[in-house]
Design an enzyme around this catalytic site. Structure first.
Site, PDB file in Angstrom:
ATOM      1  NE  ARG A  38      -2.604   0.568   3.549  1.00 13.83           N
ATOM      2  CZ  ARG A  38      -2.098   1.236   4.598  1.00 13.83           C
ATOM      3  NH1 ARG A  38      -1.821   2.521   4.497  1.00 13.83           N
ATOM      4  NH2 ARG A  38      -1.864   0.607   5.736  1.00 13.83           N
ATOM      5  CE1 TYR A  48     -12.662  14.243 -17.154  1.00 14.41           C
ATOM      6  CE2 TYR A  48     -11.930  14.043 -14.885  1.00 14.41           C
ATOM      7  CZ  TYR A  48     -12.612  13.537 -15.977  1.00 14.41           C
ATOM      8  OH  TYR A  48     -13.240  12.327 -15.879  1.00 14.41           O
ATOM      9  CG  ASP A  63      -4.450  17.335 -15.770  1.00 13.91           C
ATOM     10  OD1 ASP A  63      -3.720  16.693 -16.557  1.00 13.91           O
ATOM     11  OD2 ASP A  63      -5.563  16.928 -15.404  1.00 13.91           O
ATOM     12  CE  LYS A  97      -8.402   9.823 -19.623  1.00  9.78           C
ATOM     13  NZ  LYS A  97      -8.308   9.777 -18.156  1.00  9.78           N
TER      14      LYS A  97
END
Length: 393
Positions: free
Chosen positions: A59, A112, A184, A209
């Site tokens: 984790r 976005y 971003d 992406k």
């Protein structure tokens, strides 16, 4: 190895992978393990406290994941990096890790849709003030930043309207008031743009992406200043939005062809944008590579390529959108981008599905807009496909 003198295509392949791995494998192994065992308690303690290199629990860190984090860190020129299970996990964890009640954020209206939802609905619940400026109004952005803020959040080019922000100018304004700048860089990819070199503090990617590139894995990445990455890492460690080893491996494999794919997509997108700009059934085309684009000069200054995404508005509204998209062969009507295959759709089902029509209208996103993510197919085939679809309107 020092990659400062290497081209990005070489860096995409070799960064984080210059040494052979387990059993002398030249390929990154998938360390599909939850925990890591130690024979010596003192060594275990030193690793757990961060005084010695190693891993304790996946984790927190994982050897396969670390290779990916090193790869994006080197490609973007950052001091440190961290991964997440999705792009939105990267964005949300970053914002909540670095902000506290009473803080102020300055951002843009064209981010976005998922990011916009955080700004419009979630941060205000924690008494965090958010000011959204007109995206291309650098004067307004500068004035709002000068009033004082803790964080400036940018996106360039924007999703889905491909607006361009002068990252260097805004980062400089943020530094004057001691604010952190986050950008971003998903649409550009590190092949076309490196915001850290322009003064930005942190760069975020939806690696789902272009970095992964095949629409088969979800991942978010963040890189930049080490002291900020450490804060976000401590937050993600507790919130649990960690990346799996299998997903990290898939992104690593995808990134090896990143430059090849992006260069092809850059070239094809520009050809398609030029074609659509002259078509009588198209109202507007949004692509920073076009000389007619409002942000073209800024894009030329800060980008080495203009990207594989464009958007355009059709005459005739949403009915025209349906006729075009329903009459094309080489396109998936799907809500992602940056893939080897062409993807397209309107914001109401892709980038801004979380928002209402009224909210999209408020952000300047019309119902006749199509976001078109160019794949690596032959550009002439894509142009013929678009022409056949436009003929049906």
């Amino acid at each position: 190895m020092d990659f400062s003198k290497q081209k990005k295509g070489t860096t995409s392949v070799w960064a984080g992978e210059t040494d052979n791995f387990h059993e002398e494998s030249p390929s990154v192994p998938i360390f599909n393990t939850v925990t890591y065992a130690y024979d010596d308690l003192d060594e275990w303690y030193e690793v757990a406290k961060g005084n010695k290199k190693g891993h304790i629990y996946s984790r927190n860190t994982n050897p396969t994941v670390k290779v990916l984090e090193n790869k994006i860190r080197i490609l973007e020129g950052g001091e440190d990096s961290i991964s997440f299970s999705t792009g939105m996990a990267a964005i949300s964890n970053t914002l909540f890790a670095l902000l506290k009640p009473g803080d102020r954020v300055v951002s843009i209206k064209d981010s976005y849709g998922g990011t916009s939802k955080i700004f419009l609905e979630h941060l205000p619940k924690f008494n965090i003030d958010v000011t959204l400026c007109e995206t291309e109004d650098h004067e307004q952005l500068g004035k709002e930043i000068s009033k004082g803020c803790q964080l400036v959040y940018l996106e360039s080019p924007t999703n889905p309207t491909l607006k361009v922000i002068d990252l260097q100018r805004i980062a400089k304004a943020a530094k004057k008031v001691g604010a952190i700048t986050v950008s971003d860089n998903t649409f550009a990819s590190p092949i076309n743009q490196n915001p850290l070199s322009l003064g930005v503090d942190l760069v975020v990617h939806s690696a789902t992406k272009f970095l992964g590139g095949h629409s088969d894995v979800m991942c978010g990445l963040l890189c930049g200043r080490s002291e900020l990455i450490k804060k976000v890492f401590q937050y993600r460690e507790i919130m649990g939005a960690s990346l799996s080893a299998e997903a990290a491996y898939t992104v690593i494999r995808g990134m090896k062809t990143l430059e090849l794919r992006v260069q092809r997509q850059n070239e094809s997108a520009l050809k398609i944008a030029r074609y659509l700009e002259k078509h009588p059934k198209v109202d507007q085309v949004f692509y920073p590579g076009l000389e007619s684009h409002k942000g073209h000069d800024i894009a030329k200054k800060q980008m080495s390529g203009f990207g594989g995404i464009l958007s355009f508005e059709l005459k005739g509204g949403y009915e025209s959108v349906k006729k075009l998209l329903h009459n094309m062969k080489f396109v998936h009507l799907a809500a992602s981008l940056g893939s080897v295959s062409t993807l397209a759709g309107p914001p109401r089902t892709t980038s801004h599905v979380e928002l209402s029509e009224a909210q999209r209208k408020q952000l300047g996103i019309s119902e006749s807009l199509i976001r078109y993510s160019v794949g690596i197919e032959n550009a002439e085939d894509l142009l013929e496909d678009l022409e056949a679809g436009l003929d049906q309107i």
